[in-house]
Write an enzyme that holds these catalytic residues in place. Structure first.
Site, PDB file in Angstrom:
ATOM      1  N   GLU A  39      49.923  39.118  35.792  1.00  0.00           N
ATOM      2  CA  GLU A  39      49.166  38.006  35.240  1.00  0.00           C
ATOM      3  C   GLU A  39      47.911  38.611  34.605  1.00  0.00           C
ATOM      4  O   GLU A  39      47.198  39.371  35.265  1.00  0.00           O
ATOM      5  CB  GLU A  39      48.776  37.038  36.360  1.00  0.00           C
ATOM      6  N   ARG A 264      53.867  45.152  49.828  1.00  0.00           N
ATOM      7  CA  ARG A 264      52.806  45.552  48.901  1.00  0.00           C
ATOM      8  C   ARG A 264      52.019  46.728  49.466  1.00  0.00           C
ATOM      9  O   ARG A 264      52.027  46.991  50.658  1.00  0.00           O
ATOM     10  CB  ARG A 264      51.884  44.373  48.574  1.00  0.00           C
ATOM     11  N   LYS A 274      42.730  40.845  43.128  1.00  0.00           N
ATOM     12  CA  LYS A 274      42.040  40.750  41.848  1.00  0.00           C
ATOM     13  C   LYS A 274      40.847  39.798  41.926  1.00  0.00           C
ATOM     14  O   LYS A 274      39.848  40.003  41.250  1.00  0.00           O
ATOM     15  CB  LYS A 274      43.016  40.305  40.750  1.00  0.00           C
TER      16      LYS A 274
HETATM   17  P1  ATP Z   1      46.444  39.975  43.339  1.00  0.00           P
HETATM   18  O1  ATP Z   1      47.060  39.451  44.589  1.00  0.00           O
HETATM   19  O2  ATP Z   1      45.644  41.211  43.499  1.00  0.00           O
HETATM   20  O3  ATP Z   1      45.735  38.945  42.524  1.00  0.00           O
HETATM   21  P2  ATP Z   1      48.885  39.629  41.957  1.00  0.00           P
HETATM   22  O4  ATP Z   1      50.062  39.922  42.784  1.00  0.00           O
HETATM   23  O5  ATP Z   1      48.547  38.215  41.763  1.00  0.00           O
HETATM   24  O6  ATP Z   1      47.659  40.478  42.484  1.00  0.00           O
HETATM   25  P3  ATP Z   1      50.069  40.113  39.448  1.00  0.00           P
HETATM   26  O7  ATP Z   1      49.424  40.375  38.171  1.00  0.00           O
HETATM   27  O8  ATP Z   1      50.798  38.841  39.628  1.00  0.00           O
HETATM   28  O9  ATP Z   1      48.968  40.286  40.557  1.00  0.00           O
HETATM   29  O10 ATP Z   1      51.012  41.331  39.847  1.00  0.00           O
HETATM   30  C1  ATP Z   1      51.978  41.881  39.008  1.00  0.00           C
HETATM   31  C2  ATP Z   1      53.006  42.562  39.847  1.00  0.00           C
HETATM   32  O11 ATP Z   1      52.410  43.559  40.644  1.00  0.00           O
HETATM   33  C3  ATP Z   1      53.677  41.581  40.778  1.00  0.00           C
HETATM   34  O12 ATP Z   1      55.078  41.807  40.738  1.00  0.00           O
HETATM   35  C4  ATP Z   1      53.106  41.911  42.115  1.00  0.00           C
HETATM   36  O13 ATP Z   1      54.037  41.644  43.123  1.00  0.00           O
HETATM   37  C5  ATP Z   1      52.794  43.395  41.985  1.00  0.00           C
HETATM   38  N1  ATP Z   1      51.709  43.759  42.880  1.00  0.00           N
HETATM   39  C6  ATP Z   1      50.477  43.211  42.948  1.00  0.00           C
HETATM   40  N2  ATP Z   1      49.746  43.759  43.924  1.00  0.00           N
HETATM   41  C7  ATP Z   1      50.526  44.701  44.504  1.00  0.00           C
HETATM   42  C8  ATP Z   1      50.355  45.624  45.585  1.00  0.00           C
HETATM   43  N3  ATP Z   1      49.214  45.674  46.274  1.00  0.00           N
HETATM   44  N4  ATP Z   1      51.383  46.434  45.900  1.00  0.00           N
HETATM   45  C9  ATP Z   1      52.523  46.388  45.203  1.00  0.00           C
HETATM   46  N5  ATP Z   1      52.759  45.555  44.183  1.00  0.00           N
HETATM   47  C10 ATP Z   1      51.781  44.703  43.836  1.00  0.00           C
HETATM   48 MG    MG Z   2      50.656  37.201  41.127  1.00  0.00          MG
END
Ligand code: ATP
Ligand code: MG
Length: 570
Positions: A39, A264, A274
């Protein structure tokens, strides 16, 4: 098929096993198409790197492809700055989506049509409950939810209201479109989840065309389906969303990718959400998204972490189904391993102390040969100027040396790396403060290159630079961003930001570096012997006023140098 684990064929992780089994069963006609779906509401962090390495890495390994898709369904939080940084970071990590760059916003029209299809099937309805009321009706893990009073609207009424939602007739938050599933399902995600909300906000790509926006669950699976994704790999928190992912695709009878969840990445001494990273940036707790203390890829790049090291780290930590916390030292170890092979060695004095070699002729300059990388002979040697006035590290001198202190002290002889044996004869102090301001030493010309012809030994080797030749630099030393390893342990009611490490950044001015570093390119990396790995700051470093970031300290550097010298018989 699982292969036996040998050094040549390491055992497969569970996602590789699924992909191998699918390939053997010809499930997707042998095709593998994954996607990385960020995102664009922040910069990528090291957790995303894990996801990128899994998605792009597995596609590469199984002869498939990986798409980059921006999951841009949340206009108020998203920005093109983030879109650009994400593309830059994915490429920097060493991956490429070729022509497969997609945006969920490209599918808004198709998603709308499919929503209409679900309304026509009696599987979606417009609900007038407020957000709070929807939550109240949802029930809990132990209590079933209550049906919305609007659940049994006719198809015609739903179609009309939904079209008018889209046309902008209703205020923000006044209505939603919800899937009609089952308010008594044990899985809360299945209790008539919201598909669309009204939000009159400008979108960075679709402008003001839309005022209804799809929720993550509604957009995600359908986007996967449109792109003919085979394996939709996501993090564990979406395991409970998988029944909904499957439900939408089944109800619409669409191409149906398989969702697979993995744990994760969590790292000690940092944050990975984020929302929190944004808070650190906007609250000026750090110097921006690319602050070298941040766990962002932009921060790590600026700090000097090589992309290979990050990829190796991701391979090393593996893929599992159980959440865990990885030690920051594992990441630092991967950075050291990579830089050890690649980074040229240089001499740099961070906290300088002046040394005068009393028996060295004034005006004379000696050119001494130094090895650029003992790990890689092909990197050759360079010349270091040696003269009567030098700088050494303040910490390499003690007037009253503790037991076992092998560096310089009054009367003591040490080796100057690649140069000569020197003996400390006298000490000059500031009469007011008592601080040592200068040392007077003598050198033994017979020890040129660092060995005595009479077989005499010294216990210590220290680094130095020629005072008249050295360049001045600013050096920034970094430590963990937080004082505690696990921020989940911050007591309730306390602000996690009060655990920021006040010593996470220490700026040193007037550091003295060997003259060759005047030509160092922004972003280039070096090992300052005995000090760690350093990188020319690509933002603040300017010709004439260089700035170096310490990428990572050295482990056991001192012990190694001592041992190395002893082996040489010095
Ligand atoms: P945050 O929780 O930090 O806001 P998010 O998961 O909402 O992160 P996205 O931009 O949706 O952020 O993530 C893109 C991809 O990266 C998704 O498939 C998510 O599952 C993966 N991802 C995000 N954080 C991690 C992590 N700590 N370890 C592994 N994969 C991750
Ligand atoms: Mg997300």
């Amino acid at each position: 098929m699982t292969q036996p684990s040998t050094p040549e064929t390491p055992s497969l992780n569970f996602i590789q096993e699924i992909m191998a089994a699918d390939r053997d069963a010809n499930k997707w006609s042998g095709r593998v198409n994954t996607r990385f779906p960020p995102e664009p509401n922040g910069y990528l962090h090291i957790g995303h790197a894990k996801s990128i390495c899994i998605n792009f890495g597995l596609a590469r390994e199984f002869g498939g492809v990986c798409n980059l898709r921006f999951d841009d369904t949340n206009p108020t939080k998203e920005d093109v700055e983030y879109v650009d940084s994400i593309m830059h970071d994915v490429r920097w990590l060493g991956f490429d989506w070729d022509d497969r760059l997609y945006y969920a916003s490209d599918y808004f029209e198709q998603l709308y049509q499919w929503a209409v299809q679900l309304i026509n099937k009696g599987k979606a309805y417009v609900c007038d409950l407020t957000g709070d009321e929807v939550r109240e009706h949802r029930g809990t893990l132990t209590a079933p939810g209550k049906n919305s009073p609007f659940r049994d609207r006719s198809v015609a009424e739903n179609l009309d209201l939904f079209a008018r939602m889209k046309a902008g007739e209703f205020p923000d938050g006044s209505r939603t479109l919800r899937a009609k599933i089952d308010m008594a399902q044990p899985n809360l995600n299945m209790r008539d989840p919201v598909m669309y909300r009204i939000l009159k906000a400008e979108h960075h790509r679709t402008g003001n065309k839309w005022c209804i926006y799809a929720t993550y669950d509604w957009a995600h699976g359908q986007s996967d389906s449109i792109e003919r994704i085979t394996h939709s790999i996501c993090t564990l928190e979406f395991e409970n969303h998988r029944p909904l992912y499957d439900w939408y695709l089944d109800e619409l009878d669409l191409f149906h990718p398989q969702q697979i969840e993995f744990a994760r990445l969590n790292l000690t001494y940092t944050v990975m959400s984020k929302r929190r990273l944004l808070e650190l940036v906007t609250g000026n707790h750090v110097r921006g998204w690319d602050d070298p203390r941040m766990p962002t890829l932009a921060g790590m790049r600026r700090r000097g972490y090589p992309p290979e090291a990050i990829r190796n780290f991701c391979t090393k930590i593996g893929v599992s189904k159980t959440d865990s916390m990885i030690e920051m030292s594992v990441l630092e170890g991967a950075v050291r391993d990579d830089l050890n092979k690649k980074a040229p060695r240089v001499l740099g004095v961070l906290r300088p102390l002046k040394v005068v070699i009393d028996n060295y002729p004034e005006g004379q300059v000696d050119e001494l040969e130094a090895i650029n990388n003992p790990e890689d002979e092909s990197m050759g040697t360079r010349k270091l100027p040696f003269a009567r006035e030098l700088y050494i590290e303040r910490d390499d001198f003690r007037e009253d040396p503790p037991k076992g202190y092998y560096r310089l002290s009054p009367g003591k002889e040490v080796r100057l790396r690649y140069a000569y044996f020197v003996t400390c004869k006298s000490v000059v102090k500031d009469p007011k403060t008592g601080e040592v301001t200068e040392l007077h030493c003598t050198y033994d010309p017979a020890t040129r290159g660092g060995a005595a012809p009479d077989g005499r030994k010294v216990q210590g080797t220290i680094h130095w630079v020629s005072a008249g030749h050295a360049i001045d630099a600013e050096v920034r030393l970094y430590d963990y961003l937080f004082r505690i390893p696990d921020l989940a342990e911050v007591p309730p009611g306390e602000d996690y930001k009060s655990y920021i490490n006040p010593e996470s950044l220490v700026v040193l001015q007037g550091c003295k570096l060997e003259p060759g570093l005047a030509k160092a390119e922004p972003g280039s990396r070096f090992q300052f012997e005995r000090q760690g790995y350093f990188c020319v700051d690509p933002v603040d470093s300017k010709p004439g006023t260089p700035v170096f970031n310490r990428t990572v300290s050295l482990k056991d550097s001192w012990a190694k140098i001592e041992k190395g010298q002893k082996k040489k018989g010095g």
